[in-house]
Design a protein around this motif. Structure first.
Motif, PDB file in Angstrom:
ATOM      1  N   HIS A   3       0.875  -1.173   0.000  1.00  0.00           N
ATOM      2  CA  HIS A   3       0.000   0.000   0.000  1.00  0.00           C
ATOM      3  C   HIS A   3       0.909   1.219   0.000  1.00  0.00           C
ATOM      4  N   VAL A   5       1.336   5.485  -0.259  1.00  0.00           N
ATOM      5  CA  VAL A   5       0.687   6.786  -0.091  1.00  0.00           C
ATOM      6  C   VAL A   5       1.690   7.861  -0.479  1.00  0.00           C
ATOM      7  N   GLU A   6       1.300   8.673  -1.463  1.00  0.00           N
ATOM      8  CA  GLU A   6       2.167   9.736  -1.961  1.00  0.00           C
ATOM      9  C   GLU A   6       1.700  11.087  -1.438  1.00  0.00           C
ATOM     10  N   SER A   7       2.639  12.006  -1.407  1.00  0.00           N
ATOM     11  CA  SER A   7       2.305  13.376  -1.045  1.00  0.00           C
ATOM     12  C   SER A   7       3.358  14.303  -1.622  1.00  0.00           C
ATOM     13  N   CYS A  22       6.781   9.146  -0.681  1.00  0.00           N
ATOM     14  CA  CYS A  22       5.957   7.944  -0.872  1.00  0.00           C
ATOM     15  C   CYS A  22       6.224   7.003   0.286  1.00  0.00           C
ATOM     16  N   TYR A  95       3.461   8.965 -10.055  1.00  0.00           N
ATOM     17  CA  TYR A  95       3.066   7.752  -9.360  1.00  0.00           C
ATOM     18  C   TYR A  95       4.278   7.094  -8.730  1.00  0.00           C
ATOM     19  N   TRP A 122       1.532   0.269  -6.119  1.00  0.00           N
ATOM     20  CA  TRP A 122       1.376   1.398  -7.056  1.00  0.00           C
ATOM     21  C   TRP A 122       0.565   2.466  -6.352  1.00  0.00           C
ATOM     22  N   GLY A 123       1.071   3.669  -6.321  1.00  0.00           N
ATOM     23  CA  GLY A 123       0.399   4.740  -5.605  1.00  0.00           C
ATOM     24  C   GLY A 123      -0.796   5.314  -6.347  1.00  0.00           C
ATOM     25  N   GLN A 124      -1.507   6.187  -5.667  1.00  0.00           N
ATOM     26  CA  GLN A 124      -2.713   6.785  -6.239  1.00  0.00           C
ATOM     27  C   GLN A 124      -2.384   7.956  -7.155  1.00  0.00           C
ATOM     28  N   GLY A 125      -1.158   8.457  -7.083  1.00  0.00           N
ATOM     29  CA  GLY A 125      -0.739   9.558  -7.945  1.00  0.00           C
ATOM     30  C   GLY A 125      -0.874  10.906  -7.255  1.00  0.00           C
ATOM     31  N   THR A 126       0.044  11.792  -7.571  1.00  0.00           N
ATOM     32  CA  THR A 126      -0.015  13.161  -7.073  1.00  0.00           C
ATOM     33  C   THR A 126       0.293  14.103  -8.230  1.00  0.00           C
ATOM     34  N   GLN A 127      -0.499  15.160  -8.339  1.00  0.00           N
ATOM     35  CA  GLN A 127      -0.388  16.073  -9.479  1.00  0.00           C
ATOM     36  C   GLN A 127       0.754  17.062  -9.279  1.00  0.00           C
TER      37      GLN A 127
END
Length: 132
Positions: A3, A5-7, A22, A95, A122-127
């Protein structure tokens, strides 16, 4: 499976900097090799950088060499991507990926292979948006 988590994404002017992080939560892997991919609208996903949890090897895509730095807190299984001198072409969703095997992660990040390989995480992605 991991799992992630990105930021750290956001909006920055050209020439500016951002730092992505991440956090991986994985219980079944001894080593958690981590990397970053990005995808811009209308473009294919491309690799950015990756780091080996066991021996610290690092690889970068040519497009980010000299500007981006990947690092990792091995004990915490947390990866960072320091992005300097950002340019509009760096805009996209970033990602985080994690895998117990170094080879597939390395080869996909560098574009040596392009498959539907399923990474352990695989992360959820951050813009990330870079304005000119």
């Amino acid at each position: 499976e991991a799992h992630l988590v990105e930021s750290g994404g956001g909006l920055v002017q050209a020439g500016g900097s951002l730092r992505l992080s991440c956090q991986a939560s994985i219980r079944s892997l001894i080593y958690v090799h981590m990397g970053w991919f990005r995808q811009a609208p209308g473009r294919e996903r491309e690799g950015v950088a990756c780091i080996n949890d066991e021996d610290g090897r690092i690889a970068y895509a040519d497009s980010v060499k000299g500007r981006f730095t990947i690092s990792m807190d091995n004990a915490e299984k947390r990866a960072y991507l320091q992005m300097n001198d950002l340019q509009p072409e760096d805009t996209g969703v970033y990602y985080c990926a994690a895998d117990g095997a170094w080879g597939p992660l390395h080869d996909h990040v560098l574009g040596l292979v392009n498959t539907n390989y399923r990474f352990d995480g695989w992360g959820q992605g951050t813009q990330v948006t870079v304005s000119s």
